[in-house]
Design an enzyme around this catalytic site. Structure first.
Site, short mmCIF file in Angstrom:
data_model
loop_
_atom_site.label_atom_id
_atom_site.label_comp_id
_atom_site.label_asym_id
_atom_site.label_seq_id
_atom_site.Cartn_x
_atom_site.Cartn_y
_atom_site.Cartn_z
N HIS A 251 0.86 -1.19 0.00
CA HIS A 251 0.00 0.00 0.00
C HIS A 251 0.90 1.24 0.00
CE1 HIS A 251 -3.43 2.43 0.28
NE2 HIS A 251 -3.87 2.17 1.50
N HIS A 289 -1.89 -0.26 -13.23
CA HIS A 289 -2.84 -0.16 -12.12
C HIS A 289 -4.15 -0.83 -12.53
CE1 HIS A 289 -5.34 1.39 -8.91
NE2 HIS A 289 -4.27 1.91 -8.34
N ASP A 330 2.56 5.71 -7.68
CA ASP A 330 3.72 5.38 -6.84
C ASP A 330 5.02 5.81 -7.51
OD1 ASP A 330 2.16 4.15 -4.81
OD2 ASP A 330 2.02 2.34 -6.01
#
Length: 387
Positions: A251, A289, A330
């Protein structure tokens, strides 16, 4: 009563697909009626109607269990929310495009939007000095834990009181990350703490990051915050549950994996690093993603605002040429922090401060629903031993 309405134990077990002890458990709980067999008093007969009802219930439960299991990991929606959605490859906060909001808004204004408040800023309460700790990550945990230990439960609180507490809580976490109690916009306070001039391009990039990662629908940390809030826990307790979940490597800790991948690329070359991971059937951290098959719009919005270090730019190019993957948030977050030369734990700190706005919004919404989040486990262990 006709004999056809009563069946022997063997047939009852076969229809249910259970062991003898399970059938006996149903009888002991009153879910299946039983009577002696008129032809053999040593044997029992079981009510066929009860067996049929149990069988139907088991079938329905299996279907519901399959739906629930499929919803846990990127599956179907499991609860209603008015806060955030991903639709058409875009991210929306209460119906407003997050990418457009990042052009002009601050985290504070987006936090008010997420929790359903009006645009006026709220007066915060006084705040203590941030705790002493090794780094800003530890200070964030300690600050939230200290509040969670003493703050009043959120259930039944006046909405305005909760709104003031929410604004203060966001400031408390910002103070912990910055290392001092400060005033002004959150992005400027963080920029100043990290050697960036407030109001400059670095501060503006931090502002955009905070807005773009403030919430992301029902992600793991938001769900954890909602579970805590569903018990009536305080907003700070819900945020503590959120940051604890965020700390996992799958996460908020994902940027560390991106950093490690970039280090591999720096040693072996970008194309070779990508090829090796694909050959080993390993993921490419920072790329792709599940909710954005055509590319993460948050990454695009950030990467167009600064020049990533050449090693990261090469990795981005190689991932696209070799694997056909584009960067996710990210990668963009880690690249931005590297470009600004921020501390190593800045990506997690930015994620934590920004997501605090989302956790608060989810906690308040869950509290308004006034329902406890308490799923059932599908037991697959040893057969229960009934006396």
């Amino acid at each position: 009563m006709p004999a056809a309405e009563w069946i022997a134990a063997e047939e009852a077990r076969e229809r249910l697909g259970v062991r003898p002890q399970t059938l006996y458990a149903y009888v002991s709980r009153g879910r299946v009626r039983v009577r002696p067999d008129p032809g053999d008093p040593r044997r029992s007969l079981y009510r066929a109607e009860d067996i049929a009802a149990l069988r139907q219930r088991k079938s329905r439960s299996r279907k519901l269990a399959e739906v629930a299991a499929g919803a846990i990991a990127w599956g179907e929606p499991v609860l209603e929310s008015q806060i955030t959605t991903v639709a058409g490859g875009r991210l929306f906060y209460r119906g407003r495009d997050a990418i457009k909001l990042a052009e002009t808004e601050t985290l504070e204004s987006v936090a008010r939007l997420l929790r359903g408040g009006h645009g006026a800023a709220l007066k915060r309460t006084d705040r203590p000095k941030p705790p002493e700790a090794r780094d800003m990550r530890e200070r964030a945990f300690v600050a939230l834990a200290a509040r969670a230990a003493v703050d009043a439960p959120a259930r039944g609180r006046n909405p305005l009181a909760l709104a003031v507490e929410a604004a203060t809580l966001l400031d408390v976490l910002t103070d912990a990350v910055a290392g001092e109690v400060g005033g002004g916009a959150i992005h400027n306070r963080l920029a100043l703490a990290w050697g960036q001039g407030p109001g400059g391009p670095g501060a503006d990039l931090i502002r955009r990051i905070l807005v773009l990662v403030a919430d992301h629908e029902l992600n793991a940390s938001a769900f954890a915050a909602r579970v805590a809030a569903s018990t009536g826990a305080s907003l700070s307790a819900a945020c503590l549950a959120g940051i604890a979940t965020l700390s996992g490597p799958r996460h908020g800790g994902a940027t560390a994996a991106v950093r490690a991948f970039a280090a591999e690329a720096g040693q072996a070359g970008a194309h070779e690093a990508v090829a090796r991971r694909l050959a080993d059937d390993r993921a490419l951290p920072g790329f792709g993603h599940p909710l954005y098959p055509d590319g993460d719009p948050r990454a695009d919005a950030l990467l167009g605002r600064f020049r990533p270090p050449k090693e990261l730019a090469a990795l981005r190019k190689a991932a696209h040429e070799v694997a056909g993957l584009t960067p996710n948030v990210d990668f963009a977050l880690m690249s931005a922090c590297e470009a600004l030369k921020l501390p190593p734990d800045a990506p997690f700190a930015l994620f934590g401060v920004a997501r605090c706005a989302g956790w608060i919004a989810h906690a308040i919404e869950q509290g308004q629903a006034d329902t406890l989040i308490r799923p059932r486990a599908r037991y697959v262990g040893p057969e229960p031993e009934f006396a």
